[in-house]
Design an enzyme around this catalytic site. Structure first.
Site, PDB file in Angstrom:
ATOM      1  CG  ASP A 144      -1.733  -1.108   1.201  1.00 48.23           C
ATOM      2  OD1 ASP A 144      -2.256  -1.582   0.187  1.00 48.23           O
ATOM      3  OD2 ASP A 144      -2.180  -1.628   2.263  1.00 48.23           O
ATOM      4  CE  LYS A 145      -0.137   8.694  -0.888  1.00 51.27           C
ATOM      5  NZ  LYS A 145      -1.224   9.484  -1.071  1.00 51.27           N
TER       6      LYS A 145
END
Length: 321
Positions: free
Chosen positions: A141-142
């Protein structure tokens, strides 16, 4: 590809929410893109084309969103200061920083890890996953940091994809979770699928309703102030948001997780608010520390470790005090 129409029925909890805010929560779309869809008569509200994004939704309203076929925008190389942990002719392992998206998507075609990889590898990346995800065989994820393996050749991509499918890749994560554990080790074996009420989110969903088996092993490394824990998680499967969903489900959400966290866990108030002011707490405190795999050519086992980022170390020091 043809247009795709998605039909949503508004649940009571969203009563009074603006249409564009509701759609931005339900679908991976920005508000500006939703405005564009409205202008192009791609959104029906209870059977009629809608003209205003700010109209409030009501329980049981029916919304139909027609999405045009995805475009393949040009993805340009960008000179970035990548932290390469391992590299050879077949693959590399990069230490992804916080706040960096792995690959481009509609409306976000620059400043991603892929842009930096295209420059670093001079375009020599596996093409199996198409122009938007060259070399990407898995992702994080970011706001998750840490080790990510990238394939330069299709041969390496096929090998790593097979290892992922049979769960033979070693993936260990470090996380800071809320609420003190009473057991030092455990295994969470609960299926995960798309949240039926919020399409951007995942949830524990029975397999008969579309959930896929997900297994997370965890052990507590240290208890912090009686309110938090430093833990290690090892993935046996790799579902989207798996650790975040599993930890939240057993009432130990990851510190800083704005999607699956709890307001009562101290993330948003009290000590958690002070942590935001005195540290780099921004997004979930989750770090992909170790990745291990069999090399696609030499057949040797390779294990690469990404050291804990400074923000994580600072948080541990703060919480230990």
């Amino acid at each position: 590809m043809e247009e795709e129409t998605i039909t949503l029925t508004v649940a009571g909890e969203w009563e009074g929410t603006r249409l564009d805010s509701y759609l931005a929560e339900m679908l991976p779309l920005s508000r500006s893109y939703i405005q564009k869809l409205i202008k192009n008569e791609k959104i029906r509200f209870n059977g009629n084309f809608i003209t205003k994004a700010k109209v409030p939704v009501r329980s049981n309203d029916c919304i139909e969103v027609t999405l045009p076929p995805p475009e393949n925008p040009e993805i340009l190389p960008e000179n970035m200061d990548l932290d390469i942990l391992y590299e050879d002719e077949e693959l590399l392992v990069v230490n992804k920083p916080k706040d960096m998206v792995v690959h481009p998507a509609a409306g976000h075609t620059c400043h991603t890890l892929v842009n930096g990889l295209l420059y670093h590898c001079r375009g020599n990346l596996s093409g199996i996953n198409g122009v938007l995800r060259p070399g990407i065989v898995h992702r994080i994820d970011k706001d998750t940091t840490g080790a990510l393996v990238v394939c330069k050749t299709d041969r390496a991509h096929r090998s790593l994809a097979e290892q992922l499918s049979v769960h033979s890749i070693t993936r260990k994560y470090n996380a800071i979770t809320c609420h003190n554990f009473t057991t030092e080790t455990g295994t969470i074996d609960l299926p995960i699928g798309r949240n039926p009420n919020q399409r951007k989110k995942m949830a524990v969903i029975p397999e008969e309703q579309g959930g896929r088996r997900a297994i997370t092993h965890y052990r507590v490394l240290s208890h912090l102030n009686g309110r938090y824990n430093h833990i290690e998680c090892q993935l046996e499967t790799g579902r989207t948001h798996q650790i975040r969903v599993h930890m939240a489900y057993i009432h130990h959400p990851i510190l800083g997780d704005s999607i699956y966290g709890e307001k009562s866990s101290g993330i948003y108030s009290g000590q958690g608010a002070n942590l935001r002011k005195t540290s780099s707490l921004c997004g979930q405190t989750l770090h992909a520390r170790i990745i291990g795999f069999t090399h696609p050519v030499t057949n040797q086992y390779i294990e690469v470790e990404a050291p804990l980022p400074q923000y994580f170390v600072d948080l541990l020091n703060t919480l230990e005090k």
